[in-house]
Design a protein around this motif. Structure first.
Motif, PDB file in Angstrom:
ATOM      1  N   LEU A  42       0.837  -1.186   0.000  1.00  0.00           N
ATOM      2  CA  LEU A  42       0.000   0.000   0.000  1.00  0.00           C
ATOM      3  C   LEU A  42       0.877   1.244   0.000  1.00  0.00           C
ATOM      4  O   LEU A  42       1.939   1.258   0.623  1.00  0.00           O
ATOM      5  CB  LEU A  42      -0.914   0.037   1.227  1.00  0.00           C
ATOM      6  CG  LEU A  42      -1.913  -1.105   1.392  1.00  0.00           C
ATOM      7  CD1 LEU A  42      -2.728  -0.907   2.666  1.00  0.00           C
ATOM      8  CD2 LEU A  42      -2.838  -1.200   0.192  1.00  0.00           C
ATOM      9  N   GLY A  43       0.423   2.274  -0.676  1.00  0.00           N
ATOM     10  CA  GLY A  43       1.052   3.583  -0.641  1.00  0.00           C
ATOM     11  C   GLY A  43       0.080   4.549   0.005  1.00  0.00           C
ATOM     12  O   GLY A  43      -1.126   4.485  -0.257  1.00  0.00           O
ATOM     13  N   ALA A  46      -3.171   3.893  -2.251  1.00  0.00           N
ATOM     14  CA  ALA A  46      -2.925   3.155  -3.488  1.00  0.00           C
ATOM     15  C   ALA A  46      -2.454   1.754  -3.128  1.00  0.00           C
ATOM     16  O   ALA A  46      -2.004   1.512  -2.006  1.00  0.00           O
ATOM     17  CB  ALA A  46      -1.863   3.864  -4.328  1.00  0.00           C
ATOM     18  N   SER A  47      -2.545   0.834  -4.073  1.00  0.00           N
ATOM     19  CA  SER A  47      -2.009  -0.515  -3.864  1.00  0.00           C
ATOM     20  C   SER A  47      -1.349  -0.965  -5.161  1.00  0.00           C
ATOM     21  O   SER A  47      -1.506  -0.345  -6.203  1.00  0.00           O
ATOM     22  CB  SER A  47      -3.113  -1.494  -3.459  1.00  0.00           C
ATOM     23  OG  SER A  47      -3.979  -1.745  -4.538  1.00  0.00           O
ATOM     24  N   CYS A  48      -0.616  -2.063  -5.057  1.00  0.00           N
ATOM     25  CA  CYS A  48       0.016  -2.616  -6.257  1.00  0.00           C
ATOM     26  C   CYS A  48      -0.312  -4.099  -6.358  1.00  0.00           C
ATOM     27  O   CYS A  48      -0.800  -4.717  -5.417  1.00  0.00           O
ATOM     28  CB  CYS A  48       1.536  -2.395  -6.231  1.00  0.00           C
ATOM     29  SG  CYS A  48       2.420  -3.363  -4.994  1.00  0.00           S
ATOM     30  N   ASP A  49      -0.024  -4.636  -7.509  1.00  0.00           N
ATOM     31  CA  ASP A  49      -0.232  -6.059  -7.751  1.00  0.00           C
ATOM     32  C   ASP A  49       0.785  -6.861  -6.935  1.00  0.00           C
ATOM     33  O   ASP A  49       1.782  -6.315  -6.459  1.00  0.00           O
ATOM     34  CB  ASP A  49      -0.072  -6.356  -9.245  1.00  0.00           C
ATOM     35  CG  ASP A  49       1.295  -5.926  -9.741  1.00  0.00           C
ATOM     36  OD1 ASP A  49       2.158  -6.802  -9.930  1.00  0.00           O
ATOM     37  OD2 ASP A  49       1.515  -4.701  -9.914  1.00  0.00           O
ATOM     38  N   ILE A  69       3.817   7.742  -4.854  1.00  0.00           N
ATOM     39  CA  ILE A  69       4.652   7.297  -3.727  1.00  0.00           C
ATOM     40  C   ILE A  69       4.932   5.808  -3.848  1.00  0.00           C
ATOM     41  O   ILE A  69       6.073   5.354  -3.757  1.00  0.00           O
ATOM     42  CB  ILE A  69       3.948   7.618  -2.385  1.00  0.00           C
ATOM     43  CG1 ILE A  69       3.944   9.129  -2.145  1.00  0.00           C
ATOM     44  CG2 ILE A  69       4.602   6.872  -1.224  1.00  0.00           C
ATOM     45  CD1 ILE A  69       2.958   9.577  -1.077  1.00  0.00           C
ATOM     46  N   LEU A  70       3.869   5.029  -4.049  1.00  0.00           N
ATOM     47  CA  LEU A  70       4.025   3.575  -4.123  1.00  0.00           C
ATOM     48  C   LEU A  70       4.803   3.151  -5.364  1.00  0.00           C
ATOM     49  O   LEU A  70       5.678   2.277  -5.284  1.00  0.00           O
ATOM     50  CB  LEU A  70       2.656   2.891  -4.079  1.00  0.00           C
ATOM     51  CG  LEU A  70       2.672   1.369  -4.098  1.00  0.00           C
ATOM     52  CD1 LEU A  70       3.507   0.799  -2.960  1.00  0.00           C
ATOM     53  CD2 LEU A  70       1.247   0.831  -4.042  1.00  0.00           C
TER      54      LEU A  70
END
Length: 189
Positions: A10-11, A22-25, A139-140
């Protein structure tokens, strides 16, 4: 094997009024916006929502943006972000989640977010509702790109008083998210 955790991350972009998420895979390739939370410095309902988000996404790390001056010096916003990251890290530990929080330099992410939104054709008056998410994505994305590029973890870890006891809950705590973390109104503001 890489020297940083694989999985969803998470960002977080912390502001006085709103918090972008935000999130990423799981492979840490692409950061995407998740939501904007209304900042609640008194009751920390936004922190509780972030803890729930980390649990639901099975996050392995959280990166909180650390706004510094262009010279790299501390500002009032820097201190606010540090305090927020500390509160978040402690809330994750209390919830029984082994999710480390790291601070990452975020100079100019909000400026870049506004520029990106203008370039995408979004009217300036409509930026407010999404700019924090876009900054959190920045950021993320910066953090996961640096991890891949350097082959190691990045950012400054936020240390909690119980970080060495993270595997064992306190005597009166459960391993699951505590009852006080209920769904709250977390719609975009």
């Amino acid at each position: 094997m890489s020297a940083y955790p694989r999985g969803r991350k998470l960002g977080v972009d912390v502001g006085l009024a709103r918090v972008g998420v935000a999130s990423c895979d799981p492979d840490g390739v692409l950061a995407t916006p998740v939501r904007t939370l209304k900042r609640d410095a008194k009751k920390n309902s936004d922190v509780r929502v972030l803890v729930r988000e980390a649990a639901e996404q099975d996050a392995v790390q959280v990166f909180v943006g650390l706004p510094q001056s262009m010279r790299g010096t501390e500002t009032a916003s820097t201190e606010m972000a540090r305090e927020y990251a500390q509160v978040l890290a402690e809330a994750l530990v209390r919830a029984g989640l082994d999710v480390p929080v790291r601070l990452i330099d975020e100079r100019l992410t909000t400026v870049s977010a506004h520029r990106s939104l203008r370039e995408a054709g979004l009217e300036t008056r409509n930026h407010r509702r999404v700019v924090d998410q876009v900054a959190a994505v920045g950021i993320l994305q910066q953090a996961i790109d640096m991890q891949r590029s350097l082959g190691r973890d990045v950012g400054v870890p936020v240390i909690t008083g119980r970080s060495e006891q993270i595997d064992a809950p306190a005597p009166n705590e459960e391993r699951t998210i505590s009852e006080d973390i209920r769904p709250e109104s977390d719609s975009a503001s």
